[in-house]
Every structure is written in structure tokens, then in C-alpha cells.
Write a protein that holds these residues in place. Structure first.
Motif, PDB file in Angstrom:
ATOM      1  N   SER A 464       0.855  -1.182   0.000  1.00 24.39           N
ATOM      2  CA  SER A 464       0.000   0.000   0.000  1.00 24.39           C
ATOM      3  C   SER A 464       0.892   1.233   0.000  1.00 24.39           C
ATOM      4  O   SER A 464       1.678   1.434   0.926  1.00 24.39           O
ATOM      5  N   ALA A 492      -4.136   6.500  -3.562  1.00 24.31           N
ATOM      6  CA  ALA A 492      -3.615   5.292  -2.908  1.00 24.31           C
ATOM      7  C   ALA A 492      -3.478   4.188  -3.956  1.00 24.31           C
ATOM      8  O   ALA A 492      -4.391   3.966  -4.758  1.00 24.31           O
ATOM      9  N   LEU A 512     -10.440  -1.141   2.854  1.00 22.73           N
ATOM     10  CA  LEU A 512     -10.591  -0.143   1.793  1.00 22.73           C
ATOM     11  C   LEU A 512     -11.560   0.965   2.209  1.00 22.73           C
ATOM     12  O   LEU A 512     -11.364   2.134   1.857  1.00 22.73           O
ATOM     13  N   VAL A 516     -10.621   4.836   1.995  1.00 18.58           N
ATOM     14  CA  VAL A 516     -11.277   5.736   1.051  1.00 18.58           C
ATOM     15  C   VAL A 516     -11.725   7.026   1.719  1.00 18.58           C
ATOM     16  O   VAL A 516     -12.009   8.021   1.041  1.00 18.58           O
ATOM     17  N   LEU A 522      -8.432   5.491  -5.657  1.00 17.82           N
ATOM     18  CA  LEU A 522      -7.986   4.211  -5.114  1.00 17.82           C
ATOM     19  C   LEU A 522      -7.667   3.300  -6.292  1.00 17.82           C
ATOM     20  O   LEU A 522      -8.558   2.899  -7.051  1.00 17.82           O
ATOM     21  N   CYS A 547     -18.138   3.992  -3.745  1.00 19.56           N
ATOM     22  CA  CYS A 547     -17.138   5.003  -4.117  1.00 19.56           C
ATOM     23  C   CYS A 547     -17.724   6.004  -5.101  1.00 19.56           C
ATOM     24  O   CYS A 547     -17.522   7.219  -4.973  1.00 19.56           O
ATOM     25  N   LEU A 554     -12.560   4.565  -8.016  1.00 17.69           N
ATOM     26  CA  LEU A 554     -11.953   3.246  -7.858  1.00 17.69           C
ATOM     27  C   LEU A 554     -11.474   2.779  -9.218  1.00 17.69           C
ATOM     28  O   LEU A 554     -12.261   2.679 -10.170  1.00 17.69           O
TER      29      LEU A 554
END
Length: 759
Positions: A464, A492, A512, A516, A522, A547, A554
Motif C-alpha cells: 500500500s 492510494a 478499503l 477511502v 484508489l 465510491c 476506484l
């Protein structure tokens, strides 16, 4: 003609049958007493009155198993009762004897015929389960059992063998007592010890540990121990100095196998009162199937090195299943290959498949023609051999791990992992010792599943990183780089690893959802996601919809094209139309590049829109130049247009110019021999290209192509050299700008390397 005769059937038989017969004789001499003893041990809960029948069924079962396995295609594996399966049978009988369903109507005890029939059904179910695994091609699933669980099984069985061998070694009758009961009675057993029997056992133990030699070669340890025990027993019998202790009590004629055992077992289907026994039989069959399958695959794999060819796991498991069904027909125990006896048979000359059938036939001949030969084997020698087997069974990792834990040198995570594995091994071993092999197998498999889910749930997140730690390969102007460095934590990048299924999806999505809240973009790298089930797909789709509703992005990367089965599994779970907003990219870099572009657009371009085409002053090359210098430089640069995909220069071309894009993006590629070129960088408008080749004069090491419609400014070497003489101050500014870009590029490489090492 002579060669054809030399290779004819008669010559081939003369060449192959003598070593095959010798191998079968050698293996039978060593293993037949063990097979007989394992029969006594398995049926010990039924009492000494059935010892002869137990011994006979064990040997008949072993013979039937070998003949069936050989006909079914097994390759040079010697089967027979194994310590773990022997204890499984004893545990099954012990539990069934206490069930009210097996008691005789007159209350005189358990129905022995029914117990034997139920055991035969359990053995037949074991073979049928193996056939099912072979038919579904699922043989390798048994090998996913973690090593700590396997080690626990092995160590527990080793302890049971060691403790169970003590009464025999001391010259006392075979006992069905458990470990705790035997250890509690040990002082009493020592007082009842027969000195002659103990001497025979110690001699056998010594010769098993330091085997005899025959014609300069070491004998097999089991054969050496058995011969030494028999010789010592005979000497004591002749000398009358000490009572040598009991031998295997074998009648002149062994009772034939009961061919109606399975028919008697059909009472289970006809009498509902017996149905509560079915779970016991299924649990026994599942445990025996797992242990026998593990033995079959591991021994077959180990024998590949000796035979020089790979085994067919499905074929071997099919043969083992057939062998267990055949053994059940004559009341035998579950059988599985053993590495020691299979290696002994092969090294003695048993390289042909028919030698396995010869071994089974020899056991039958021994049963019908000379069963009293088994009566010459001292029980104390068998106890010594059993003790040696127990000592050799202990798992090597289990013996070494405590020293490694004690010695230190492990990081905390390694120490915790090793300690957890060792505690799991100890728990399974204790369950084997005090609660039986069947329960330990069931608990071990359950724990293995839980550990797998736990390990996958924890290990699904491989790395990550944030956008200020990992950048796309797109090279930008300093202002854009500074903004991405400052605002990059809003991106991320997560790389996942493992199967996305019901056990791993929920913990991942929970992580997640926490992340977020802190980011706007993401990026999920899914290359190492091996499989997706319905639950994993549903969780991921619901998270994507969440999301989108929150204005977050995403981005799913590295799932190939629409034919990727993982992507198909994801789309198949889209019953609510949630996949419409998914963003899919071929690799992480493309997804990260889109996130960076969108972040720059939102932060800078919306507030101050940029022109479609940059001026020279807005490029990296023109930074810090005044208007006069810019005009002078522009007059010596050439403008060029390129269509998307058009080559600007190729690797190996002369480094005769540098380029600056004022509109469009440039892809820098590394050519690959015989394959597609790899993209090394993507240059945004305003970034300098080719400055190293211009300064060094070396040929181009990469290829450049137009990623989009492109307008370039080109400064040739001749113009640059003239500039250095005519306008040295301007040349210094240009060199400074080139150096700043090179240093920024080097810093990016360093940052990427640090990020890669952190994954």
C-alpha cells in the motif's frame, strides 16, 4: 536376428523375473510380520480371542490390496496398514463397542460380527472416497494440508507407537490401553518384565539401530532387527538360561476371510436403529482417506527420483482406492504406501509393476502353506521394531524448531509465526494422543482451513503506497511534479495478492472503506488475485458503487481483457448493474497516470485553464529565459508534426538533436528482441527529450513515438554547438534546465526504487 531372439519373451522373462522375485521375497520377509502385528494392534479392542482372525484379515487384506492395486495400475508402491490408519481402526472399534446400537440383545457385550462388518464398510468408504477424488481430479487437494498439521499427526502417532511398544518390548501381552493408562501402569509393567524377552527386544533394537551387513551391504533395519530377535530368542530357548518371552501366536491354519462382511454391513441401510452409526463411519472414512491419500502422493513423489520418471497422481489414487475396496471385501484395514518398504522393494530389484503383484501372491502362499513361520517372530522383537518406527517417525522440523526459537536471531514476525505453527503442531499431536487420530484429523483440517483464511485475509493486501511515494512513468513539468508531491497522498495504490473469496473479501473491503475516507483515488493492482468467487465479486461491486456515490474514484488494474476469467467472474456477479461505472486499466501505471491527470485537472487546470499548445517559455527548456533569449532560441529550432503512433527516432539512431513537445505526449520505449517494446516513460508537453544523446554524442538507446497528435520543437546538435560559442550565457541556462530535468528524473527513479523495495 540374434538381437531379436535376445529380446524375445523368454529372454526378457529370464532377465526380469529373478530380480522381481527376489524383491518380493525380501519385502515379504521384512513386512509380513509388521502387517500381521498391525492387524493385532488394530483389532486389539476386541480382545485376545479374536487375535487369530485379526492377524488373518490383516494379511489377507494386504494381499488383496496389492493384487488389486497392481491390476489397477499402481507403479511399484508397496502398500499395507500404516501406523496412523491402524490406530484409526482401533479408535473406531473402541468407540463403536460402547454404542448401544452394537450391543447384543442378551446384554453380553458388543456384537463382534457387526463391529467387523461396520469396520469393513468404513474401509470400503475410504476407498470410494479416494475413487471420487481421483474421478474429480482433486487428488492434490490433500497436499494443501499445512506442514504443522501434518507434523502434529506424525508426532502424535509416533508417541502412540512408542508407548504402545513398551509392553511388547518388556515381554508383556499387547494392550489396548491409551497413552496415559500405559504410562500410569509403567512401574507395574517394569516389575512384571520378563528378562529374557527384554533381552531379545534389546538385541533387536540394537540390530535395528546398527543393521547387520550381508555381502558388504547393510541389511534393511527391519530385517536386521527381526533376524537378530529371532536368533536371540532361539538361543535362549536352547540354553534354558532365560525364558525368551512369547512369539506371535499363529495357528497351523489361519481362518479364511469372511466374504460376507459387506453383505452383513448392509444391515446399516436396512435397520434405522443403526443409522446413528453412519456419522462415525463417515468421519473414519474421511480421516483415513486423507491420511492414505497424503501417503500415496508423498511416497509416489519420493519414488519418482528412484524410478527416473514422474508418477500420475490421479492414476495412483485410483489404484489406491481400488486396493482399499478390495481389502474391505476380506475384512482388511485401510492400506497406503510406505516410503521405506517401497524403497526396499525397488532397491532389491522390484523395478517392474508385476513384482508388486508377486509380493501379494507371496503373502497368500505364506498364509496357506507356512503360516507357522510367523510364529517364530518374538513379540519383543516386534515391540523393538515398533519402537524404532516410532522414533524414526518424529518430524524433523518439530525437533529443530525449539532450538531455533531459543537461539534467537528471528525478527518478531518470524518468531510469532514459528511459535504459532509450533503450538498448532502440539495441539494436533495432543489430540492424536488423547482423543484419537480421527478427531485430530478433523480438527487439523478445520484449523488448516481457518489458518488459510486468516493468512489470505491478512496477506491479500500485498503493498500500500500513496501517490507521493509512487508515481506513474509520465514525466511532467516541475510545477505539476511539485503539485503531485504535495497532493499525492490523495491517491492510494494497493497491490493485492491471493484469492478474492468469501473468507478474504470482507476484511479487504473493510480496510478499503477506512482508506477511502482519506483519499480521492484508489488504484487496485489485481494481477496477483488468482480467483474471484461470487461473494468476493459482490463485495467489490458494492464497494465500487459506494465510491461512485461518494465522488471517489476506484480504478481496477491488471485484469487483462474481457476474456480474463477473473473479470468474467466479477461481471457475472453484477446483478444490480453496478459494474457500469468500473474503471478498468491494463496496468497500474495507466490507472495511476489517469488519477494524476485528473488530480492535476481538478487542482490547477480548472482554476487556470491552459492553452492547447504551450509556448517555448512554458517548456522545461525555456524556463528562466527572457523574451530576447526565447526569440533567439526559437529562431534556431525547427517545428515538426507527428501523427499518433508515428516514430520520432529509433534505438541506434544518431543523437543529433533534442526535442520539446509543445502539444501532445511522447512515449519512450525500450525495444525488445522478438517481442513488443516496453514503455519506459510518457512525456507530458514541455518535457525535454533526447538531451543525454545530444550532450554525449552516443547513439539513441531508446525509441520515441507520438502517443497522441504531436507538435515538436527540435534543436539540432549543430545549432546547439553554435549557440555555445555565440551565446555562452544562454547555453549555460539551457544546460542548467537540462540538469534540473535530469536530477528530477533521477529523484523519481530513486523514489520508485524505494517504493518497489517497500512492496
Amino acid at each position: 536376428m540374434q538381437t531379436a531372439q535376445a529380446d524375445g519373451p523368454l529372454a526378457r522373462a529370464k532377465r526380469e523375473w529373478p530380480p522381481a522375485l527376489l524383491a518380493a521375497l525380501t519385502t515379504a520377509a521384512v513386512q509380513t510380520p509388521f502387517a500381521a502385528f498391525y492387524g493385532l494392534l488394530a483389532f486389539a479392542p476386541l480382545g485376545p480371542d479374536l487375535a487369530h482372525q485379526a492377524l488373518a484379515t490383516a494379511l489377507f487384506g494386504t494381499a488383496a490390496a496389492h493384487l488389486a492395486a497392481s491390476l489397477a495400475g499402481s507403479r511399484n508402491l508397496i502398500l499395507g496398514p500404516r501406523p496412523a490408519t491402524t490406530l484409526l481402526v482401533a479408535g473406531l472399534l473402541s468407540s463403536l463397542m460402547l454404542r448401544p446400537e452394537t450391543q447384543l440383545p442378551d446384554g453380553s457385550g458388543a456384537d463382534v460380527g457387526l463391529l467387523l462388518a461396520l469396520t469393513a464398510i468404513g474401509v470400503a468408504l475410504t476407498g470410494l472416497l479416494q475413487l471420487l477424488l481421483a474421478g474429480l481430479n482433486l487428488a492434490r487437494l490433500a497436499q494443501f494440508l499445512p506442514h504443522p498439521v501434518r507434523a502434529g499427526f506424525v508426532n502424535g502417532v509416533a508417541v502412540l507407537l512408542l508407548v504402545g511398544s513398551l509392553p511388547l518390548l518388556l515381554g508383556l501381552p499387547l494392550s489396548a490401553d491409551g497413552v496415559l493408562a500405559t504410562l500410569t501402569k509403567l512401574p507395574l509393567l517394569l516389575r512384571q518384565t520378563e528378562a529374557g524377552a527384554l533381552l531379545v527386544g534389546l538385541v533387536a533394537l540394537a540390530l535395528g539401530r546398527w543393521p547387520l551387513r550381508w555381502r558388504g551391504r547393510l541389511m534393511p533395519a527391519g530385517l536386521s532387527a527381526m533376524l537378530g530377535g529371532i536368533a536371540c530368542h532361539q538361543l535362549l530357548s536352547i540354553s534354558d538360561l532365560l525364558a525368551p518371552g512369547p512369539t506371535l501366536q499363529v495357528p497351523a491354519r489361519l481362518p479364511p476371510p469372511d466374504g460376507d462382511l459387506l453383505l452383513q454391513g448392509l444391515r446399516l441401510a436396512q435397520e434405522p436403529a443403526l443409522w446413528p452409526l453412519l456419522p462415525h463411519l463417515l468421519a473414519f472414512a474421511a480421516a483415513a482417506c486423507l491420511l492414505c491419500t497424503l501417503d500415496s502422493l508423498l511416497v509416489a513423489g519420493a519414488m519418482d527420483g528412484l524410478r527416473g520418471r514422474r508418477h500420475d497422481g490421479r492414476r495412483e489414487l485410483l489404484a489406491q482406492g481400488v486396493s482399499n475396496v478390495a481389502a474391505a471385501l476380506v475384512g482388511g484395514q485401510p492400506s497406503a504406501p510406505a516410503l521405506g518398504r517401497s524403497r526396499l522393494h525397488f532397491q532389491a530389484g522390484g523395478s517392474r509393476q508385476f513384482s508388486v503383484a508377486l509380493y501379494g501372491l507371496l503373502i497368500l502362499l505364506c498364509l496357506w502353506l507356512a503360516p507357522t513361520l510367523l510364529g517364530q517372530v518374538p513379540m519383543s522383537a516386534l515391540g523393538a521394531s515398533l519402537l524404532l518406527v516410532g522414533l524414526q517417525m518424529f518430524d524433523d522440523w518439530s525437533l529443530r524448531a525449539p532450538r531455533r526459537l531459543w537461539a534467537g536471531g528471528l525478527v518478531p514476525a518470524q518468531r510469532r509465526g514459528l511459535l504459532l505453527d509450533y503450538l498448532l503442531m502440539a495441539l494436533v499431536a495432543l489430540l492424536v494422543i488423547w482423543r484419537g487420530v480421527a478427531l485430530a484429523v478433523g480438527v487439523g483440517v478445520l484449523l488448516a482451513m481457518l489458518l488459510f483464511v486468516r493468512g489470505q485475509a491478512r496477506g491479500l493486501l500485498r503493498s500500500s503506497l500513496r501517490g507521493d511515494q509512487r508515481r506513474s512513468i509520465k514525466q511532467r513539468l516541475p510545477a505539476a511534479q511539485a503539485l503531485l508531491q504535495r497532493e499525492g497522498r490523495r491517491i492510494a495504490v494497493l497491490e493485492l495478492e491471493g484469492p478474492l473469496f468469501f473468507g478474504t473479501a470482507e476484511p479487504l473491503i473493510a480496510r478499503l472503506r477506512e482508506l477511502v475516507d482519506e483519499v480521492d483515488y484508489l488504484v487496485l493492482g489485481l494481477h496477483r488475485i488468482g480467483a474471484v468467487d461470487g461473494t468476493g465479486a459482490r463485495f467489490l461491486l458494492e464497494f465500487a458503487a459506494d465510491c461512485e456515490a461518494r465522488g471517489k474514484h476506484l480504478l481496477l488494474a491488471e485484469w487483462g481483457d474481457a476474456s480474463d476469467p477473473r473479470l468474467q467472474a466479477l461481471l457475472a456477479g453484477d446483478v444490480h448493474g453496478q459494474a457500469g461505472g468500473l474503471r478498468l486499466y491494463a496496468d497500474i501505471d495507466q490507472a495511476l497516470q489517469w488519477a494524476e491527470d485528473d488530480l492535476l485537472r481538478r487542482e490547477r487546470f480548472e482554476a487556470a485553464p491552459q492553452p492547447a499548445r504551450l509556448s517555448l517559455a512554458q517548456t522545461q527548456l525555456g524556463q528562466g529565459l527572457d523574451a530576447e533569449e526565447l526569440d533567439w532560441l526559437a529562431g534556431r529550432m525547427q517545428g515538426r508534426q507527428h501523427a499518433p503512433g508515428e516514430r520520432i527516432f529509433a534505438a541506434g539512431d544518431a543523437g543529433d538533436a533534442l526535442y520539446v513537445s509543445i502539444e501532445g505526449e511522447i512515449a519512450v520505449l525500450l525495444p525488445a528482441a522478438g517481442g513488443a517494446a516496453r514503455r519506459l516513460a510518457l512525456l507530458a508537453p514541455g518535457v525535454i527529450l533526447g538531451e543525454l544523446a545530444l550532450l554525449s554524442g552516443e547513439p539513441r538507446s531508446t525509441e520515441a513515438r507520438a502517443e497522441t497528435a504531436l507538435w515538436l520543437m527540435r534543436l539540432e546538435r549543430a545549432a546547439f554547438e553554435a549557440l555555445r560559442h555565440e551565446r555562452p550565457a544562454l547555453a549555460d541556462k539551457l544546460l542548467r534546465n537540462m540538469s534540473l530535468q535530469l536530477s528530477a528524473r533521477l529523484a523519481g527513479v530513486t523514489r520508485e526504487l524505494a517504493a518497489a523495495l517497500a512492496r
